[in-house]
Scaffold this active site. Structure first.
Site, PDB file in Angstrom:
ATOM      1  N   ASP A  81       0.936  -1.112   0.025  1.00 22.63           N
ATOM      2  CA  ASP A  81      -0.025   0.095  -0.008  1.00 22.63           C
ATOM      3  C   ASP A  81       1.087   1.165  -0.023  1.00 22.63           C
ATOM      4  O   ASP A  81       1.960   1.417   0.702  1.00 22.63           O
ATOM      5  CB  ASP A  81      -0.842   0.046   1.347  1.00 22.63           C
ATOM      6  N   ASP A 103       3.091   5.205  -5.297  1.00 17.69           N
ATOM      7  CA  ASP A 103       2.313   6.411  -5.373  1.00 17.69           C
ATOM      8  C   ASP A 103       2.849   7.639  -5.457  1.00 17.69           C
ATOM      9  O   ASP A 103       3.626   7.996  -4.578  1.00 17.69           O
ATOM     10  CB  ASP A 103       1.759   6.490  -3.716  1.00 17.69           C
ATOM     11  N   HIS A 179      -8.226   9.501   4.216  1.00 14.85           N
ATOM     12  CA  HIS A 179      -7.594   8.551   5.198  1.00 14.85           C
ATOM     13  C   HIS A 179      -8.092   8.959   6.376  1.00 14.85           C
ATOM     14  O   HIS A 179      -8.146  10.288   6.821  1.00 14.85           O
ATOM     15  CB  HIS A 179      -6.011   8.485   4.932  1.00 14.85           C
ATOM     16  N   GLY A 180      -8.222   7.983   7.487  1.00 15.04           N
ATOM     17  CA  GLY A 180      -8.285   8.421   8.799  1.00 15.04           C
ATOM     18  C   GLY A 180      -9.609   8.103   9.371  1.00 15.04           C
ATOM     19  O   GLY A 180     -10.580   7.799   8.619  1.00 15.04           O
ATOM     20  N   HIS A 209      -9.768   4.834  -1.916  1.00 13.54           N
ATOM     21  CA  HIS A 209      -9.059   4.780  -0.437  1.00 13.54           C
ATOM     22  C   HIS A 209      -9.636   5.354   0.593  1.00 13.54           C
ATOM     23  O   HIS A 209     -10.671   6.081   0.013  1.00 13.54           O
ATOM     24  CB  HIS A 209      -7.406   5.502  -0.555  1.00 13.54           C
ATOM     25  N   ALA A 211     -11.827   4.619   2.842  1.00 22.24           N
ATOM     26  CA  ALA A 211     -13.302   3.906   2.537  1.00 22.24           C
ATOM     27  C   ALA A 211     -13.781   3.578   3.846  1.00 22.24           C
ATOM     28  O   ALA A 211     -14.952   3.009   3.776  1.00 22.24           O
ATOM     29  CB  ALA A 211     -13.244   2.842   1.500  1.00 22.24           C
ATOM     30  N   SER A 212     -12.973   3.587   5.122  1.00 23.59           N
ATOM     31  CA  SER A 212     -13.813   2.938   6.269  1.00 23.59           C
ATOM     32  C   SER A 212     -14.945   3.510   6.692  1.00 23.59           C
ATOM     33  O   SER A 212     -15.140   4.803   6.407  1.00 23.59           O
ATOM     34  CB  SER A 212     -12.495   3.204   7.557  1.00 23.59           C
ATOM     35  N   THR A 253      -9.448  -0.466   3.400  1.00 27.90           N
ATOM     36  CA  THR A 253      -9.829  -0.311   4.876  1.00 27.90           C
ATOM     37  C   THR A 253      -8.754  -0.758   5.826  1.00 27.90           C
ATOM     38  O   THR A 253      -8.164  -1.693   5.664  1.00 27.90           O
ATOM     39  CB  THR A 253     -11.072  -1.290   5.035  1.00 27.90           C
ATOM     40  N   ASP A 254      -8.547   0.443   6.424  1.00 25.26           N
ATOM     41  CA  ASP A 254      -7.623   0.278   7.713  1.00 25.26           C
ATOM     42  C   ASP A 254      -7.998   0.777   9.006  1.00 25.26           C
ATOM     43  O   ASP A 254      -8.038   0.149  10.092  1.00 25.26           O
ATOM     44  CB  ASP A 254      -6.130   1.280   7.250  1.00 25.26           C
TER      45      ASP A 254
HETATM   46  P1  13P Z   1      -9.132   4.369   5.952  1.00 19.67           P
HETATM   47  O1  13P Z   1      -8.279   5.397   6.835  1.00 19.67           O
HETATM   48  O2  13P Z   1     -10.515   4.770   5.605  1.00 19.67           O
HETATM   49  O3  13P Z   1      -9.367   3.013   6.519  1.00 19.67           O
HETATM   50  O4  13P Z   1      -8.454   3.947   4.569  1.00 19.67           O
HETATM   51  C1  13P Z   1      -7.249   3.402   4.529  1.00 19.67           C
HETATM   52  C2  13P Z   1      -6.512   3.335   3.151  1.00 19.67           C
HETATM   53  O5  13P Z   1      -7.096   4.193   2.372  1.00 19.67           O
HETATM   54  C3  13P Z   1      -5.348   2.775   3.253  1.00 19.67           C
HETATM   55  O6  13P Z   1      -4.600   3.112   1.824  1.00 19.67           O
END
Ligand code: 13P
Length: 306
Positions: A81, A103, A179-180, A209, A211-212, A253-254
Site C-alpha cells: 500500500d 504512489d 484517510h483516517g 482509498h 473508505a472506512s 480499509t485500515d
Molecule cells: P481508511 O483510513 O479509511 O481505513 O483508509 C485506508 C486506506 O485507504 C489505506 O490505503
C-alpha cells in the site's frame, strides 16, 4: 493455494460490479482476522502492508503474511500500500508480494507517469500487477497529513491519459474520501458523478482509498473507555454499495480495524484491571476485527465470489 495477482482478483470484481476489500495489516492478529473472515465468507481479498507496517514488523511480519495468505482457501493477493519508490516496490516483489502500489500522486503528472511506468515494466516482467494514483486524497497517509483544501479530485481526462501512458493495472482515484477516522462532518460526501465519468473512459478496476465506515458503536466503545476520538465519521455503507456498481473494485480499509482493535483492548483493560494475559486481551480484539471484516465483505458484495 498460490497467491493471485491483484489484477486477477480485481478485474473480475470490476466486471461483476462488486468490490474487493484491501485490508491493512500490522501483526498476526489482524492478518488472521482478515483471512479467517474472507474464508468464512468465501470472498477473495487483498492483504495490504504499508511501508510503515513493513518497518514495524520487518521480515517476520512479511513472511507470516505471505505464508498465511498462501494457506487460505480463497483467492488472496498480498499488496504493498502506498509504495513510495521504485526500490520499495521491487523489494516487495522480491519478497513475494503479488500486487504493488506506486504512489507518486504528489508529483506532477509527468513525473508520476514516468515513475509509475518504470515500476510497471519491472513488475509485469515478474508477473506482478500495479496500482497507481492520480489526484490527491485528504487526511492522514502514514506520516503525511494532507489538508482538505489541498485534496484534489481526480479528473477523468487526466486519469485516461495517465493510465494509457503509465500502463498501470488499477487506479486509485480521489473522489472525496480521505484517510483516517475524521472524514468530515455529517455524512462524508462521495462524488459519484466523478466515479462514473472516470469509469466511462477507463475499463480498469478503480480503487477507493479512505473508505472506512468508522462504526459509531466502536467510536462509542473507544470513547467510553477513556479514549478521546472527536468528530469521528466514515463513509456510509450505501455510498460504498453504490460506488461498486459504478466502477470501484478495490476498497481500502485500515481505520475500521485499528479502531475496533483499540476499542476492544481499552474495554478489556478498563473492565478487567487484573488481566495481564496478552491472549485474553488480543484474542477478543481479533474477534472484533474479524466481525468488522466479515461485515465489510457483505457490504462490498464479494461474499461467495471466491
Ligand atoms: P481508511 O483510513 O479509511 O481505513 O483508509 C485506508 C486506506 O485507504 C489505506 O490505503
Amino acid at each position: 493455494m498460490a497467491l493471485e495477482t491483484g489484477l486477477d482478483i480485481l478485474a473480475k470484481a470490476r466486471a461483476g460490479q462488486y468490490g474487493i476489500g484491501a485490508f491493512n495489516t500490522n501483526n498476526m492478529e489482524i492478518t488472521q482476522a482478515i483471512l479467517e473472515a474472507a474464508e468464512e465468507k468465501r470472498s477473495p481479498v487483498l492483504v495490504s502492508l504499508s511501508e510503515g507496517a513493513i518497518k514495524y514488523g520487518g521480515r517476520p511480519l512479511i513472511d507470516m503474511v505471505i505464508h498465511e495468505s498462501k494457506q487460505a482457501s480463497v483467492p488472496v493477493s498480498v499488496h504493498l500500500d502506498h509504495g513510495s519508490s521504485y526500490e520499495s516496490c521491487l523489494q516487495c516483489i522480491r519478497w513475494g508480494f503479488t500486487s504493488v502500489m506506486i504512489d507518486k500522486s504528489h508529483e506532477d503528472e509527468d513525473v508520476n507517469t514516468k515513475e509509475t511506468a518504470r515500476v510497471v515494466e519491472a513488475a509485469h516482467a515478474m508477473g506482478v500487477t500495479v496500482e497507481a494514483e492520480i489526484g490527491r486524497l485528504g487526511g492522514v497517509e502514514e506520516h503525511v497529513v494532507v489538508a482538505e483544501e489541498d485534496a484534489i479530485l481526480t479528473k477523468a481526462d487526466e486519469a485516461e491519459r495517465f493510465m494509457t501512458n503509465s500502463g498501470a493495472d488499477y487506479l486509485a482515484v480521489a473522489i472525496g474520501t480521505s484517510h483516517g477516522a475524521n472524514k468530515g462532518k455529517g455524512r462524508p460526501f462521495i462524488h459519484h458523478d466523478r466515479i462514473l465519468e472516470i469509469a466511462a473512459l477507463l475499463p480498469h478496476p478503480l480503487v477507493m482509498h479512505g473508505a472506512s465506515g468508522v462504526p459509531a458503536e466502536m467510536v462509542e466503545k473507544f470513547n467510553s473507555n477513556g479514549g478521546e476520538l472527536k468528530d469521528a465519521s466514515g463513509i456510509h455503507e450505501d455510498d460504498v454499495r453504490k460506488a461498486v456498481t459504478e466502477g470501484i473494485a478495490k476498497i481500502n480499509t485500515d481505520t475500521d480495524l485499528r479502531l475496533s482493535f483499540s476499542a476492544v483492548v481499552r474495554e478489556i483493560l478498563v473492565n478487567d484491571p487484573k488481566q495481564f494475559d496478552p491472549r485474553k486481551i488480543l484474542g477478543p480484539a481479533r474477534e472484533a476485527m474479524k466481525q468488522i471484516v466479515a461485515d465489510r465483505l457483505d457490504v462490498f458484495g464479494s461474499t461467495n465470489k471466491a
